[in-house]
Scaffold this active site. Structure first.
Site, PDB file in Angstrom:
ATOM      1  N   LYS A  22       0.854  -1.215   0.000  1.00 37.62           N
ATOM      2  CA  LYS A  22       0.000   0.000   0.000  1.00 37.62           C
ATOM      3  C   LYS A  22       0.876   1.247   0.000  1.00 37.62           C
ATOM      4  O   LYS A  22       0.660   2.170  -0.788  1.00 37.62           O
ATOM      5  CB  LYS A  22      -0.877  -0.012   1.247  1.00 37.62           C
ATOM      6  N   ASN A  23       1.908   1.265   0.856  1.00 37.99           N
ATOM      7  CA  ASN A  23       2.692   2.491   1.038  1.00 37.99           C
ATOM      8  C   ASN A  23       3.705   2.740  -0.064  1.00 37.99           C
ATOM      9  O   ASN A  23       4.372   3.772  -0.065  1.00 37.99           O
ATOM     10  CB  ASN A  23       3.371   2.483   2.415  1.00 37.99           C
ATOM     11  N   CYS A 116      -4.661  11.668  12.911  1.00 38.43           N
ATOM     12  CA  CYS A 116      -5.385  10.392  12.938  1.00 38.43           C
ATOM     13  C   CYS A 116      -5.165   9.792  14.322  1.00 38.43           C
ATOM     14  O   CYS A 116      -4.535  10.401  15.185  1.00 38.43           O
ATOM     15  CB  CYS A 116      -4.877   9.482  11.826  1.00 38.43           C
ATOM     16  N   ARG A 121       0.269  14.022  13.021  1.00 36.05           N
ATOM     17  CA  ARG A 121       0.677  13.814  11.628  1.00 36.05           C
ATOM     18  C   ARG A 121       0.809  15.145  10.865  1.00 36.05           C
ATOM     19  O   ARG A 121       0.171  15.379   9.853  1.00 36.05           O
ATOM     20  CB  ARG A 121      -0.297  12.894  10.898  1.00 36.05           C
ATOM     21  N   ASP A 304       5.273   0.400  11.982  1.00 33.90           N
ATOM     22  CA  ASP A 304       4.060  -0.284  11.512  1.00 33.90           C
ATOM     23  C   ASP A 304       4.024  -1.754  11.935  1.00 33.90           C
ATOM     24  O   ASP A 304       3.031  -2.430  11.694  1.00 33.90           O
ATOM     25  CB  ASP A 304       3.971  -0.202   9.983  1.00 33.90           C
ATOM     26  N   ARG A 396      -8.418  -1.056   4.942  1.00 31.98           N
ATOM     27  CA  ARG A 396      -7.640   0.027   4.307  1.00 31.98           C
ATOM     28  C   ARG A 396      -6.278  -0.486   3.840  1.00 31.98           C
ATOM     29  O   ARG A 396      -5.724   0.001   2.876  1.00 31.98           O
ATOM     30  CB  ARG A 396      -7.429   1.164   5.313  1.00 31.98           C
TER      31      ARG A 396
HETATM   32  C1  EPZ Z   1       4.363   6.883   6.403  1.00 28.47           C
HETATM   33  O1  EPZ Z   1       3.574   7.867   7.023  1.00 28.47           O
HETATM   34  C2  EPZ Z   1       3.482   5.655   6.277  1.00 28.47           C
HETATM   35  N1  EPZ Z   1       2.331   5.966   5.435  1.00 28.47           N
HETATM   36  C3  EPZ Z   1       3.021   5.213   7.670  1.00 28.47           C
HETATM   37  O2  EPZ Z   1       2.252   4.028   7.511  1.00 28.47           O
HETATM   38  C4  EPZ Z   1       4.260   4.902   8.504  1.00 28.47           C
HETATM   39  O3  EPZ Z   1       3.860   4.547   9.811  1.00 28.47           O
HETATM   40  C5  EPZ Z   1       5.170   6.135   8.553  1.00 28.47           C
HETATM   41  O4  EPZ Z   1       5.496   6.546   7.216  1.00 28.47           O
HETATM   42  C6  EPZ Z   1       6.461   5.873   9.307  1.00 28.47           C
HETATM   43  O5  EPZ Z   1       7.154   4.819   8.701  1.00 28.47           O
HETATM   44  C7  EPZ Z   1       2.498   6.015   4.096  1.00 28.47           C
HETATM   45  O6  EPZ Z   1       3.590   5.816   3.573  1.00 28.47           O
HETATM   46  C8  EPZ Z   1       1.272   6.327   3.282  1.00 28.47           C
HETATM   47  P1  EPZ Z   1       6.346  10.269   8.459  1.00 28.47           P
HETATM   48  P2  EPZ Z   1       4.077   9.402   7.049  1.00 28.47           P
HETATM   49  O7  EPZ Z   1       6.149  11.561   7.744  1.00 28.47           O
HETATM   50  O8  EPZ Z   1       4.895   9.694   5.852  1.00 28.47           O
HETATM   51  C9  EPZ Z   1       6.712  13.585  11.797  1.00 28.47           C
HETATM   52  C10 EPZ Z   1       0.386   2.647   7.760  1.00 28.47           C
HETATM   53  O9  EPZ Z   1      -0.038   2.041   8.733  1.00 28.47           O
HETATM   54  N2  EPZ Z   1       6.481  14.574  10.721  1.00 28.47           N
HETATM   55  O10 EPZ Z   1       7.519   9.413   8.097  1.00 28.47           O
HETATM   56  O11 EPZ Z   1       2.904  10.251   7.338  1.00 28.47           O
HETATM   57  C11 EPZ Z   1       5.489  12.733  12.069  1.00 28.47           C
HETATM   58  O12 EPZ Z   1       4.615  13.380  12.957  1.00 28.47           O
HETATM   59  C12 EPZ Z   1       0.873   4.068   7.911  1.00 28.47           C
HETATM   60  O13 EPZ Z   1       0.472   2.183   6.602  1.00 28.47           O
HETATM   61  C13 EPZ Z   1       6.528  15.924  11.033  1.00 28.47           C
HETATM   62  O14 EPZ Z   1       6.745  16.294  12.189  1.00 28.47           O
HETATM   63  O15 EPZ Z   1       5.038   9.383   8.321  1.00 28.47           O
HETATM   64  C14 EPZ Z   1       6.092  11.485  12.663  1.00 28.47           C
HETATM   65  O16 EPZ Z   1       6.336  11.711  14.038  1.00 28.47           O
HETATM   66  C15 EPZ Z   1       0.654   4.570   9.321  1.00 28.47           C
HETATM   67  N3  EPZ Z   1       6.329  16.827  10.036  1.00 28.47           N
HETATM   68  C16 EPZ Z   1       7.434  11.356  11.944  1.00 28.47           C
HETATM   69  O17 EPZ Z   1       7.692  12.634  11.355  1.00 28.47           O
HETATM   70  C17 EPZ Z   1       6.088  16.455   8.746  1.00 28.47           C
HETATM   71  O18 EPZ Z   1       5.942  17.338   7.873  1.00 28.47           O
HETATM   72  C18 EPZ Z   1       7.457  10.318  10.829  1.00 28.47           C
HETATM   73  O19 EPZ Z   1       6.332  10.564  10.024  1.00 28.47           O
HETATM   74  C19 EPZ Z   1       6.039  15.076   8.450  1.00 28.47           C
HETATM   75  C20 EPZ Z   1       6.254  14.154   9.448  1.00 28.47           C
END
Ligand code: EPZ
Length: 417
Positions: A22-23, A116, A121, A304, A396
């Protein structure tokens, strides 16, 4: 709403085939916006989140043909740059259209994705990066409005490693003027998979898979035909299920290379793992050894996989400390596992899990995608029946999960609600 019913006590055995990730599919399907021709994708998983992004891409003017696992997307007729709230709210990863829309249309208006269950996020790093590429960004009425006559390459340092932030900026930079360097970039396999697709489209990208990614802007990109890489989180979920039930499961069509941290941890718990080219065989031990885990950006232990691994520790022989360093609220599954007899104490972003002889089946509620999977795993080893409600969370991100578990001998069924 559907429910999934699980009777505990079955050892899993047999083969399970892993679906596309998915990701990886989400950013790769969004990258079709960068071309004005027909892209074809194979091994696309049939998931609610994939449907959501296809509806959004169609709303933007793309022509979609879907016949899972094959998808065709032709973005030649792109005629809209507005991703509305009622579409984005269904799936926060819709923010992945922001970068490619801006690169192709010079404008984008995308609803701010809400938080969420697992955390706020934020997307501040996505927006800061786009500003550094020359975009004018306005936030108003719950929308991001971005415009740029011409994006220009720049140096971007991510305060934290962000998967979709890295993906959005890569897709914005590939058509920018000049060179962009992303520092502290995410190294996840799904980021590398997107980079490989972009390179196949004609993009000039180097360093993908490391924390420094360099992108040389090009005038245009061409449509492609690509296959989606296997889902390492789905594969890991079934690996843990085998270790949990003392089973003997062959996980097929996976990339063992992407599962290093989990293989290492599962072996520490006593599971035996045989590594093949595109498969893993996991044999569960009679006694599960408690180990500590800390979630980290790739190649560290995946956040995850945290909820699923916690279930294994719930029935292990000692105490396990599980630290969640990526998201601020990713222990929601703990209260449901406690209702099934687990002994877990949470303090901040750390959970202390004391193994118990057995868990007991109970009615439980899914709250987020990966937590839902952990409830199925708990049901597999609990005494009695577990009824899981709100399984739309599962749909999902897991394709036919109850069919796949039933194929391994689990006593599991879906009750249509
Ligand atoms: C991706 O989410 C995945 N989703 C998530 O999978 C996964 O848990 C996550 O990466 C971490 O590996 C998809 O790829 C669609 P991040 P993402 O930006 O990109 C902070 C699932 O179950 N952050 O890497 O949204 C954030 O709050 C989902 O399939 C900021 O502060 O995660 C978090 O603490 C859940 N500012 C950390 O970075 C930003 O602008 C990592 O988040 C962006 C992120």
């Amino acid at each position: 709403m559907d429910q999934i019913i699980v009777e505990g006590g079955k050892r899993l055995a047999g083969e399970v085939v892993i679906s596309g990730a998915k990701n990886a599919a989400l950013p790769i399907l969004a990258s079709s916006l960068l071309t004005d021709g027909q892209n074809t994708y194979s091994n696309v998983p049939a998931l609610k989140d994939i449907e959501s992004i296809l509806v959004l891409l169609s709303h933007l003017g793309s022509r979609i043909e879907s016949n899972y696992p094959f998808i065709r997307i032709d973005a030649a007729g792109l005629n809209n740059y507005d991703a509305p709230y009622d579409l984005v709210r269904k799936m926060r990863a819709s923010i992945l259209v922001l970068g490619p829309l801006l690169a192709r249309m010079k404008r984008a208006k995308v609803s701010l994705p809400g938080g969420c269950a697992i955390g706020a996020r934020p997307i501040n790093l996505h927006l800061k990066g786009l500003s550094l590429l020359g975009a004018e960004i306005e936030l108003q009425h719950g929308y991001v409005e971005a415009r740029a006559d011409r994006l220009r390459g720049n140096e971007i340092f991510f305060d934290v490693s962000t998967v979709t932030g890295t993906e959005n900026l890569m897709m914005a930079a590939v058509l920018a003027e000049g060179t962009t360097v992303l520092r502290n970039a995410a190294r996840e396999p799904e980021v590398v998979a997107l980079a490989e697709v972009l390179k196949k489209m004609g993009a000039k990208i180097s360093g993908d898979g490391t924390s420094v990614v360099t992108i040389e802007g090009v005038p245009s990109l061409s449509p492609v035909s690509v296959s989606i890489l296997p889902d390492r989180i789905e594969a890991g979920t079934f690996m843990i299920a085998s270790a949990l039930t003392g089973g003997n499961v062959v996980v097929k069509h996976c990339e063992p290379e992407h599962l290093g941290a989990l293989i290492h941890k599962l072996r520490q718990t006593g599971a035996e793992i045989e590594i093949g080219r595109d498969r893993l065989t996991v044999c569960g031990a009679d006694e599960i050894i408690s180990v500590d885990v800390k979630t980290l950006p790739y190649p560290g232990f995946a956040t995850d996989m945290q909820a699923q691994f916690m279930v294994l520790m719930c029935v292990a022989n000692g105490q396990s400390v599980i630290s969640e360093t990526i998201f601020e609220n990713r222990f929601i599954h703990v209260s449901e596992l406690r209702r099934m007899g687990a002994d877990i104490t949470v303090s901040g972003n750390t959970a202390m899990v004391r193994g118990v002889p057995h868990m007991s089946g109970a009615p439980v509620m899914a709250t987020d995608l990966r937590a839902s999977a952990s409830l199925i795993l708990a049901g597999l080893v609990a005494h009695g029946q577990t009824e899981i409600s709100r399984v739309y969370h599962l749909d999902r991100g897991y394709e036919s999960i109850e069919r796949k578990f039933a194929g391994l001998g689990a006593a599991i069924r879906r009750v249509r609600g």
